[in-house]
Design a protein around this motif. Structure first.
Motif, PDB file in Angstrom:
ATOM      1  N   UNK A  37       0.829  -1.207   0.000  1.00 47.45           N
ATOM      2  CA  UNK A  37       0.000   0.000   0.000  1.00 47.45           C
ATOM      3  C   UNK A  37       0.868   1.264   0.000  1.00 47.45           C
ATOM      4  N   UNK A  38       1.950   1.227   0.781  1.00 48.31           N
ATOM      5  CA  UNK A  38       2.870   2.369   0.813  1.00 48.31           C
ATOM      6  C   UNK A  38       3.523   2.570  -0.548  1.00 48.31           C
ATOM      7  N   UNK A  39       3.988   1.476  -1.155  1.00 48.65           N
ATOM      8  CA  UNK A  39       4.646   1.573  -2.466  1.00 48.65           C
ATOM      9  C   UNK A  39       3.672   2.086  -3.520  1.00 48.65           C
ATOM     10  N   UNK A  40       2.446   1.631  -3.434  1.00 51.48           N
ATOM     11  CA  UNK A  40       1.422   2.031  -4.400  1.00 51.48           C
ATOM     12  C   UNK A  40       1.143   3.531  -4.336  1.00 51.48           C
ATOM     13  N   UNK A  41       1.374   4.116  -3.158  1.00 43.99           N
ATOM     14  CA  UNK A  41       1.110   5.543  -2.958  1.00 43.99           C
ATOM     15  C   UNK A  41       2.395   6.363  -2.832  1.00 43.99           C
ATOM     16  N   UNK A  42       3.458   5.882  -3.511  1.00 43.82           N
ATOM     17  CA  UNK A  42       4.739   6.595  -3.596  1.00 43.82           C
ATOM     18  C   UNK A  42       5.374   6.858  -2.234  1.00 43.82           C
ATOM     19  N   UNK A  43       5.211   5.894  -1.320  1.00 50.33           N
ATOM     20  CA  UNK A  43       5.833   6.013   0.008  1.00 50.33           C
ATOM     21  C   UNK A  43       6.681   4.782   0.313  1.00 50.33           C
ATOM     22  N   UNK A  44       7.317   4.230  -0.708  1.00 51.61           N
ATOM     23  CA  UNK A  44       8.081   2.991  -0.546  1.00 51.61           C
ATOM     24  C   UNK A  44       9.212   3.123   0.470  1.00 51.61           C
ATOM     25  N   UNK A  45       9.707   4.350   0.672  1.00 51.74           N
ATOM     26  CA  UNK A  45      10.803   4.555   1.628  1.00 51.74           C
ATOM     27  C   UNK A  45      10.389   4.196   3.058  1.00 51.74           C
ATOM     28  N   UNK A  46       9.076   4.180   3.328  1.00 53.02           N
ATOM     29  CA  UNK A  46       8.582   3.872   4.666  1.00 53.02           C
ATOM     30  C   UNK A  46       8.322   2.383   4.866  1.00 53.02           C
ATOM     31  N   UNK A  47       8.471   1.601   3.816  1.00 51.37           N
ATOM     32  CA  UNK A  47       8.154   0.169   3.912  1.00 51.37           C
ATOM     33  C   UNK A  47       9.261  -0.583   4.647  1.00 51.37           C
ATOM     34  N   UNK A  48       8.895  -1.741   5.211  1.00 46.58           N
ATOM     35  CA  UNK A  48       9.856  -2.573   5.929  1.00 46.58           C
ATOM     36  C   UNK A  48      10.652  -3.453   4.980  1.00 46.58           C
ATOM     37  N   UNK A  60      12.707  -4.367   1.587  1.00 46.31           N
ATOM     38  CA  UNK A  60      13.570  -3.631   0.662  1.00 46.31           C
ATOM     39  C   UNK A  60      12.877  -3.458  -0.683  1.00 46.31           C
ATOM     40  N   UNK A  61      12.188  -4.508  -1.128  1.00 40.44           N
ATOM     41  CA  UNK A  61      11.446  -4.470  -2.399  1.00 40.44           C
ATOM     42  C   UNK A  61       9.975  -4.754  -2.113  1.00 40.44           C
ATOM     43  N   UNK A  62       9.185  -3.724  -1.829  1.00 40.35           N
ATOM     44  CA  UNK A  62       7.768  -3.932  -1.501  1.00 40.35           C
ATOM     45  C   UNK A  62       7.033  -4.606  -2.652  1.00 40.35           C
ATOM     46  N   UNK A  63       6.043  -5.461  -2.341  1.00 37.30           N
ATOM     47  CA  UNK A  63       5.307  -6.156  -3.396  1.00 37.30           C
ATOM     48  C   UNK A  63       4.429  -5.195  -4.199  1.00 37.30           C
ATOM     49  N   UNK A  64       4.239  -5.523  -5.458  1.00 32.01           N
ATOM     50  CA  UNK A  64       3.337  -4.726  -6.299  1.00 32.01           C
ATOM     51  C   UNK A  64       1.936  -5.322  -6.202  1.00 32.01           C
ATOM     52  N   UNK A  65       1.000  -4.519  -5.768  1.00 31.70           N
ATOM     53  CA  UNK A  65      -0.368  -4.984  -5.590  1.00 31.70           C
ATOM     54  C   UNK A  65      -1.287  -4.282  -6.576  1.00 31.70           C
ATOM     55  N   UNK A  66      -2.097  -5.074  -7.280  1.00 35.25           N
ATOM     56  CA  UNK A  66      -2.954  -4.509  -8.321  1.00 35.25           C
ATOM     57  C   UNK A  66      -4.285  -3.978  -7.780  1.00 35.25           C
ATOM     58  N   UNK A  67      -4.636  -4.355  -6.571  1.00 37.04           N
ATOM     59  CA  UNK A  67      -5.910  -3.926  -6.010  1.00 37.04           C
ATOM     60  C   UNK A  67      -5.867  -2.442  -5.640  1.00 37.04           C
ATOM     61  N   UNK A  68      -7.033  -1.835  -5.522  1.00 37.38           N
ATOM     62  CA  UNK A  68      -7.124  -0.437  -5.158  1.00 37.38           C
ATOM     63  C   UNK A  68      -6.892  -0.213  -3.673  1.00 37.38           C
ATOM     64  N   UNK A  69      -6.687   1.043  -3.288  1.00 29.29           N
ATOM     65  CA  UNK A  69      -6.406   1.377  -1.889  1.00 29.29           C
ATOM     66  C   UNK A  69      -7.509   0.899  -0.952  1.00 29.29           C
ATOM     67  N   UNK A  70      -8.760   1.133  -1.343  1.00 26.76           N
ATOM     68  CA  UNK A  70      -9.869   0.755  -0.471  1.00 26.76           C
ATOM     69  C   UNK A  70      -9.923  -0.754  -0.276  1.00 26.76           C
ATOM     70  N   UNK A  71      -9.696  -1.505  -1.338  1.00 25.76           N
ATOM     71  CA  UNK A  71      -9.688  -2.965  -1.253  1.00 25.76           C
ATOM     72  C   UNK A  71      -8.576  -3.466  -0.337  1.00 25.76           C
ATOM     73  N   UNK A  72      -7.403  -2.874  -0.474  1.00 22.77           N
ATOM     74  CA  UNK A  72      -6.261  -3.285   0.345  1.00 22.77           C
ATOM     75  C   UNK A  72      -6.510  -3.010   1.818  1.00 22.77           C
ATOM     76  N   UNK A  73      -7.054  -1.837   2.113  1.00 27.58           N
ATOM     77  CA  UNK A  73      -7.349  -1.486   3.506  1.00 27.58           C
ATOM     78  C   UNK A  73      -8.389  -2.446   4.090  1.00 27.58           C
ATOM     79  N   UNK A  74      -9.404  -2.783   3.296  1.00 26.50           N
ATOM     80  CA  UNK A  74     -10.433  -3.714   3.775  1.00 26.50           C
ATOM     81  C   UNK A  74      -9.848  -5.099   4.031  1.00 26.50           C
ATOM     82  N   UNK A  75      -8.935  -5.545   3.160  1.00 25.68           N
ATOM     83  CA  UNK A  75      -8.279  -6.836   3.368  1.00 25.68           C
ATOM     84  C   UNK A  75      -7.479  -6.831   4.672  1.00 25.68           C
ATOM     85  N   UNK A  76      -6.787  -5.724   4.915  1.00 24.63           N
ATOM     86  CA  UNK A  76      -6.002  -5.619   6.147  1.00 24.63           C
ATOM     87  C   UNK A  76      -6.902  -5.685   7.371  1.00 24.63           C
TER      88      UNK A  76
END
Length: 323
Positions: A266-277, A279-295
């Motif tokens: 989610x961070x990488x998808x929103x141009x915040x990859x520097x905050x991820x834990x 080194x290479x955050x996964x690329x997720x095709x789902x939208x932000x709302x879907x990802x948040x709901x899954x979490x």
């Protein structure tokens, strides 16, 4: 070795020096963040025969006995674990165990000024055990000091929480963990750097990975399984749920890993990859709302499996329908 939590340590030491210690404390925070370690280190300091102003010597008889779990006035109670057919099962702390624990606590100190009781993973106390423990918290002896340690204090009776002083443990700053890591002679710098990223402010997690670097490979397998689940049919998902439900402890770790993966994606998808834990955050095709709901759904499932009142397999099957 205690890493971080200096503010909490200073608070306890000053309370003891002013003779203002509470009779019971509830340490709440993430797993492997240092709660039980602080309780044990404070027990050492309190009973140390040659302590400095705010540090135990670590070498006297009391310090050594506490480190080895052999001190007659320091008791540690934790959920019983048993491995059967390569599956680790955790059992609730029952009422008979807590009654025996209370009996030892009620006796006069054998060679110290305090009787110190530490209940690790106190959220695993059965409801009957919590009720049995209430009277001890309501009418503590002068010599007793109780530490309840939990990563999920919502599963503890409110009447118990109200009789303890609640201390919340926050993630340890990375700088402090790095300083501690420098004191460890660990040759594989790549593993060390990866462990520092993944520990997310939990010193216990760091040293767990350093002790068993194969954990990183296991996590890679779990990540691939998660990716497969997201694109598989319901039959395969339910088959996975059936097998995963057999080990609640490993399952909790797996769900935590999934949450981390989704967070980083989610961070990488929103141009915040520097905050991820990662080194290479996964690329997720789902939208932000879907990802948040899954979490949210994964988080609810992880919370639910920590309670013995629910069927783990049913929780997972419900989760498979929602992600």
């Amino acid at each position: 070795m205690l890493i971080g939590h200096q503010r909490l340590w200073d608070f306890l030491v000053k309370s003891a020096q002013r003779e203002k210690l509470a009779h019971a404390y509830l340490f709440s925070g993430q797993e492997e963040i240092g709660k039980k370690t602080l309780a044990l280190e404070f027990a050492k300091w309190l009973l140390c025969e040659d302590k400095k102003k705010d540090q135990a010597c670590g070498a006297c008889r009391n310090c050594r006995d506490i480190s080895q779990g052999q001190h007659p006035d320091v008791f540690l109670l934790a959920p019983r674990q048993e491995e059967k057919k390569n599956i680790l099962k955790t059992y609730e702390i029952g009422v008979e165990e807590i009654r025996d624990f209370i009996h030892h606590l009620s006796l006069l100190p054998y060679r110290s000024t305090y009787k110190i009781a530490i209940v690790d993973e106190a959220d695993w106390l059965s409801r009957e055990a919590m009720n049995a423990f209430l009277k001890t918290l309501e009418e503590p002896s002068r010599q007793s000091l109780i530490f309840l340690v939990t990563s999920d204090f919502k599963n503890i009776l409110p009447t118990i929480i109200s009789r303890c002083q609640l201390l919340k443990f926050l993630p340890v700053p990375l700088k402090e963990i790095e300083e501690a890591a420098r004191r460890v002679e660990f040759k594989n710098k790549a593993v060390l750097n990866q462990a520092l990223r993944l520990c997310a402010g939990r010193p216990g997690k760091l040293f767990k990975i350093l002790a068993r670097p194969e954990i990183l490979a296991e996590q890679e397998k779990q990540t691939e399984t998660f990716k497969k689940l997201l694109r598989s049919d319901l039959a395969w998902r339910f088959e996975w749920a059936r097998d995963a439900a057999k080990d609640a402890v490993a399952l909790s770790e797996t769900l935590s890993l999934w949450l981390r993966q989704l967070r980083d994606g989610l961070l990488a998808k929103n141009d915040c990859a520097a905050l991820s834990l990662e080194k290479d955050p996964p690329e997720l095709k789902k939208g932000n709302r879907e990802l948040v709901q899954m979490m949210r759904e994964i988080h609810r499932a992880r919370e639910a499996i920590s309670s013995a009142s629910f069927d783990t397999r049913l929780i997972l099957e419900n989760l498979m329908l929602k992600i």
